[in-house]
Write a protein that holds these residues in place. Structure first.
Motif, PDB file in Angstrom:
ATOM      1  N   ARG A 281      17.666  -5.621   7.321  1.00  0.00           N
ATOM      2  CA  ARG A 281      17.418  -5.864   5.898  1.00  0.00           C
ATOM      3  C   ARG A 281      18.571  -6.602   5.228  1.00  0.00           C
ATOM      4  NH1 ARG A 281      17.265  -0.907   4.200  1.00  0.00           N
ATOM      5  NH2 ARG A 281      18.760  -0.790   2.527  1.00  0.00           N
TER       6      ARG A 281
ATOM      7  N   ASP B 216       8.594 -12.472  13.095  1.00  0.00           N
ATOM      8  CA  ASP B 216       8.288 -12.184  14.499  1.00  0.00           C
ATOM      9  C   ASP B 216       9.388 -11.326  15.112  1.00  0.00           C
ATOM     10  OD1 ASP B 216       6.027 -13.781  14.346  1.00  0.00           O
ATOM     11  OD2 ASP B 216       7.208 -15.589  14.772  1.00  0.00           O
TER      12      ASP B 216
ATOM     13  N   HIS C  44      11.459  -9.780  -0.075  1.00  0.00           N
ATOM     14  CA  HIS C  44      12.207  -9.376   1.103  1.00  0.00           C
ATOM     15  C   HIS C  44      11.361  -8.544   2.074  1.00  0.00           C
ATOM     16  CE1 HIS C  44      13.717  -5.597   2.686  1.00  0.00           C
ATOM     17  NE2 HIS C  44      14.398  -6.403   3.456  1.00  0.00           N
ATOM     18  N   ASP C  45      10.632  -7.579   1.539  1.00  0.00           N
ATOM     19  CA  ASP C  45       9.900  -6.689   2.433  1.00  0.00           C
ATOM     20  C   ASP C  45       8.738  -7.400   3.124  1.00  0.00           C
ATOM     21  OD1 ASP C  45       9.070  -6.376  -0.436  1.00  0.00           O
ATOM     22  OD2 ASP C  45       7.385  -5.383   0.522  1.00  0.00           O
ATOM     23  N   ALA C  46       8.119  -8.357   2.411  1.00  0.00           N
ATOM     24  CA  ALA C  46       7.058  -9.139   3.054  1.00  0.00           C
ATOM     25  C   ALA C  46       7.646  -9.949   4.197  1.00  0.00           C
ATOM     26  CB  ALA C  46       6.397 -10.067   2.034  1.00  0.00           C
TER      27      ALA C  46
ATOM     28  N   ASP D  13      12.964  -8.944  14.934  1.00  0.00           N
ATOM     29  CA  ASP D  13      13.555  -7.903  14.101  1.00  0.00           C
ATOM     30  C   ASP D  13      14.848  -8.415  13.493  1.00  0.00           C
ATOM     31  OD1 ASP D  13      11.789  -5.889  14.073  1.00  0.00           O
ATOM     32  OD2 ASP D  13      12.825  -4.594  15.505  1.00  0.00           O
TER      33      ASP D  13
ATOM     34  N   GLU E  34      10.395  -9.286   5.910  1.00  0.00           N
ATOM     35  CA  GLU E  34      10.767  -8.390   7.009  1.00  0.00           C
ATOM     36  C   GLU E  34       9.537  -8.001   7.829  1.00  0.00           C
ATOM     37  OE1 GLU E  34      13.098  -5.077   5.728  1.00  0.00           O
ATOM     38  OE2 GLU E  34      13.576  -4.485   7.776  1.00  0.00           O
ATOM     39  N   ARG E  35       8.442  -7.775   7.125  1.00  0.00           N
ATOM     40  CA  ARG E  35       7.208  -7.359   7.777  1.00  0.00           C
ATOM     41  C   ARG E  35       6.597  -8.473   8.618  1.00  0.00           C
ATOM     42  NH1 ARG E  35       3.589  -7.224   3.847  1.00  0.00           N
ATOM     43  NH2 ARG E  35       5.118  -6.125   2.563  1.00  0.00           N
ATOM     44  N   GLU E  36       6.646  -9.675   8.080  1.00  0.00           N
ATOM     45  CA  GLU E  36       5.937 -10.766   8.749  1.00  0.00           C
ATOM     46  C   GLU E  36       6.779 -11.526   9.770  1.00  0.00           C
ATOM     47  OE1 GLU E  36       3.939 -13.261   5.885  1.00  0.00           O
ATOM     48  OE2 GLU E  36       3.378 -11.508   4.698  1.00  0.00           O
TER      49      GLU E  36
END
Lengths: 124, 124
Positions: B38, B33, B25-27, B35, B29-31
DNA sequence: TTTGTAATTGCAACAAAGTTGCATTAGTAA
DNA sequence: TTACTAATGCAACTTTGTTGCAATTACAAA
């Protein structure tokens, strides 16, 4: 770091050995005769894994389960066997079935975490 | 429940498809484009799994990883392959290696979660 | 037995992963 | 355009596991 023998360690060790299954922290806390703090249980379990007295399995529920299985005592280089999680009786047991695989060239396997899920023979 | 097409779904789907790996999930969210909240990412991912567009793997870190792999598109009854987690580049990929096992009589396997850990060929 | 040291424990606070209720927004079919 | 309901964001919450710290306690040496 010298190890000391304590009631908490003995109780957890005994419970794991006697249950013959892989237990989660909360199951251990619940089934323990004596009261042991959550943090302590975790520390004891982590120490057992460090000392290779027990091994850790992470199931699909994301939780850690700890087991002592005599069969894998002589820790092989790749001491990996399947685990079976029964959704009916909600237990995890070590199956004496080796995990077999042939990874592509260049891959170096250090550890395996394999859990099969379904219903066990007792619950069929 | 009818499905609707939304920017969040498209973005996550595209990212998963294009990465070719299993992402947490966090990868994601980070990658991503754009927003995306969560909770929304989790809901989208869970929906993909429900709809069998993606599959979920739980690694030894207890985290869920999601992957779309073309090879397992025609979802077999026991669509199980090994996954490889590289501790060096911290990625999880689907290996086209079937998980083979023979469980004792009376055991019914519904699902398998198998993750091998080590270093991949790119990091060797 | 007594003593000193360091391992162990309990407590509380914390972090990370994931879920959920609810009000608002926005697809999409009619 | 409209109406319906799926999807979203936000915040609060749960669960699992870890950590800092002060108080205990196992145990080896005196």
């Amino acid at each position: 770091m010298n190890r000391r023998n304590t009631p908490a360690k003995e109780a957890v060790l005994h419970l794991l050995a006697q249950s013959g299954k892989a237990l989660s922290h909360d199951a251990i806390e619940r089934e323990l005769d004596i009261d042991v703090n959550r943090a302590t249980i975790y520390r004891v379990l982590n120490q057992f894994c460090e000392d290779e007295i027990a091994h850790r399995i992470v199931a699909e529920d994301g939780k850690q389960y700890f087991a002592i299985c005599k069969k894998c005592e002589p820790h092989e280089v790749v001491h990996h066997h399947f685990h079976f999680r029964c959704v009916s009786c909600d237990t995890i047991e070590c199956l004496q079935i080796p995990v077999q695989y042939a990874v592509p060239d260049g891959y170096d396997v250090r550890h395996a975490n394999c859990v099969l899920t379904g219903t066990c023979n007792a619950c069929a």
